[in-house]
Design an enzyme around this catalytic site. Structure first.
Site, short mmCIF file in Angstrom:
data_model
loop_
_atom_site.label_atom_id
_atom_site.label_comp_id
_atom_site.label_asym_id
_atom_site.label_seq_id
_atom_site.Cartn_x
_atom_site.Cartn_y
_atom_site.Cartn_z
N GLU A 1 91.62 31.64 -10.06
CA GLU A 1 92.79 31.42 -9.21
C GLU A 1 92.55 31.72 -7.72
O GLU A 1 93.13 32.65 -7.15
CB GLU A 1 93.97 32.25 -9.70
CG GLU A 1 94.44 31.86 -11.08
CD GLU A 1 95.78 32.48 -11.45
OE1 GLU A 1 96.28 33.36 -10.72
OE2 GLU A 1 96.35 32.07 -12.48
N GLU B 1 94.74 30.41 -19.12
CA GLU B 1 95.74 31.49 -19.18
C GLU B 1 97.13 30.90 -19.40
O GLU B 1 97.48 29.90 -18.76
CB GLU B 1 95.80 32.30 -17.88
CG GLU B 1 94.66 33.24 -17.66
CD GLU B 1 94.81 34.07 -16.38
OE1 GLU B 1 95.95 34.27 -15.92
OE2 GLU B 1 93.77 34.51 -15.87
C1 BGC Z 1 95.98 36.20 -13.19
C2 BGC Z 1 96.04 37.44 -14.04
C3 BGC Z 1 97.45 37.99 -14.06
C4 BGC Z 1 98.34 36.95 -14.69
C5 BGC Z 1 99.80 37.38 -14.80
C6 BGC Z 1 97.18 35.30 -13.32
O1 BGC Z 1 97.63 35.02 -12.04
O2 BGC Z 1 94.78 35.51 -13.38
O3 BGC Z 1 95.10 38.35 -13.55
O4 BGC Z 1 97.54 39.21 -14.71
O5 BGC Z 1 98.30 35.76 -13.95
O6 BGC Z 1 100.37 37.62 -13.56
#
Ligand code: BGC
Length: 452
Positions: free
Chosen positions: A175, A363
């Site tokens: 990101e 993610e």
């Molecule tokens: C990031 C994580 C973060 C997650 C939740 C993403 O932006 O890669 O490190 O914990 O979102 O906020």
């Protein structure tokens, strides 16, 4: 059936045998042991030590104690039937000062994590950079200093040589939009810099470093499967009024297109966000080409939808996000809207780029205020969130999108950056006083979904 777990009318089988299921983590959020065995300080070690930066003054000195107890959590990954484990490498464990001497203890530690994962039938996926820049490099300007391309590429080479014989899947960075935006423009993440004078050079040097890091990996590991990950927001205009539609378009350029387009050879979206024009000042001959790389996959990371409105008072972009709290919609603990079609829409959007060959959702997940009752954590909201999002991923796949993987954020509750430990995103609950783990209903549901 356990409480909170509903039967879903889709199964793992519908995604096909080659679909990668996994769980994602990041070094700084789980490892703790910030100065163990020769590790150098990162910008997050320093930032968390400053007053007023992190909710309740919390630090990640211990976090989930993964560094000392990685076997306990890898055992949980196996218990949850999760076949792929994405984790990041802490640069300062490997090269404590950012450049120069390599710390063998850091290499040994990640070798142990990789070996133990493989022993348990779990495939390791490495992210090379998840925001924890060496503090020594920040003292030299961090991402605003063009020399960082060489420093980063040397770090990548050390990792490729040390771990590449066993690790197939690599992600260069996590990101870039978030760590440059929050760290170099807004200042609410490490290193806490603000303004365009920091943001613009950081954007350019980060993008060049992503391309250069990927090329370095490819040179050392010709057969590696190389990706990089992006934060992706599904953006809709507040109304059909022309000025809201145009504002949403500018926000989209900034939040979704800023990094992927130069990497694909389309340049920065300067036409849509004129404030980015100043980035040209940092260009050297050859940069348009140096910015590009032909990735095997891109990682997309989506959590919510954003509604964007025209705003006269917002500098540079004249657009603002309409808070989910003000929209009477279901919210997560982060005050993000729960809206599963968002992930379908971002997959469609990124799949439409001709240069994107393969997409992995690296993610997706949600924080909810979990409670322990009689030693159990029932989290039906997270179960529902995951089920609905996975269903939307399937819909995108069935529509012909190039999506071939889904990783939950995240394995255990962990250190959520400036928010500290309050938001709990894990499939597994952590008591941060005792380090006791409890698999939540969501973890059990995911395990049963993945069971072959
Ligand atoms: C990031 C994580 C973060 C997650 C939740 C993403 O932006 O890669 O490190 O914990 O979102 O906020």
């Amino acid at each position: 059936m356990e409480s909170g777990i509903r039967q879903v009318d889709f199964s793992r089988k519908l995604f096909g045998d080659n679909f990668a299921w996994g769980v994602s983590t990041a070094a700084f959020q789980i490892e703790g042991a910030c100065d163990a065995d020769g590790k150098g300080l990162s910008i997050w070690d320093v930032f968390t030590g400053k007053k007023g930066k992190i909710a309740n003054g919390e630090t990640a000195e211990i976090a989930c104690d993964f560094y000392n107890n990685y076997k306990r959590d890898i055992d949980l990954i196996r218990e949850l039937n999760i076949p792929n484990f994405r984790f990041s490498i802490s640069w300062t464990r490997i090269i404590p000062n950012g450049t120069g001497a390599v710390n063998q203890a850091g290499i040994d530690y990640y070798n142990n994590v990789i070996a133990y994962s493989l022993e348990n039938g779990i495939e390791p996926w490495i992210t090379l950079y998840h925001w924890d820049l060496p503090h020594e490099l920040e003292l030299k300007g961090g991402w605003t200093n063009r020399n960082i391309i060489g420093w980063f590429s040397d770090f990548v080479a050390v990792c490729a040589k040390a771990f590449g014989d066993r690790v197939k899947h690599w992600m260069v960075m996590n990101e870039p939009g978030v760590f440059t935006g929050a760290g170099y423009f807004l200042g609410n993440h490490a290193p806490g810099r603000i303004g365009l004078k920091n943001f613009l050079p950081a954007i350019h040097h980060v993008t060049l470093s992503i391309a250069e890091g990927a090329k370095k990996l490819r040179g050392i590991l010709p057969d590696a499967i190389i990706g990089t990950t992006f934060s992706c927001s599904y953006i809709e205009p507040y109304s059909t009024k022309q000025r809201d539609v145009a504002a949403a378009n500018r926000a989209d350029a900034l939040l979704n297109r800023l990094f992927i387009e130069p990497l694909l050879g389309c340049g920065y979206p300067v036409k849509d966000v004129p404030a980015l024009k100043g980035i040209e000042k940092y260009f050297l001959t050859g940069d348009p080409h140096n910015l590009t790389f032909d990735f095997d996959f891109i990682g997309i990371q989506n959590y919510t939808r954003e509604i964007v409105k025209y705003s006269f008072f917002t500098p540079y972009i004249n657009a603002r996000l309409v808070k989910a709290e003000d929209r009477a919609v279901p919210l997560t603990e982060m005050k993000w809207e729960v809206y599963s079609p968002a992930i379908y829409n971002v997959i469609k959007k990124f799949s439409a780029y001709a240069g994107v060959k393969n997409i992995i959702v690296t993610e997706n997940g949600a924080a909810f205020p979990d409670v322990v009752v009689n030693g159990e954590v029932d989290d039906p909201l997270r179960v529902g969130y995951l089920q609905n999002h996975i269903e939307q991923v399937l819909k995108a796949k069935n529509d012909g999108c190039k999506v071939n993987g889904y990783f939950v954020w995240t394995l255990t509750d962990n250190f959520e950056w400036a928010e500290g430990y309050r938001p709990r995103f894990g499939l597994v609950h952590v008591d941060f006083e005792t380090q006791r783990r409890i698999i939540k209903s969501s973890g059990r549901w995911f395990a049963s979904f993945l069971k072959r």
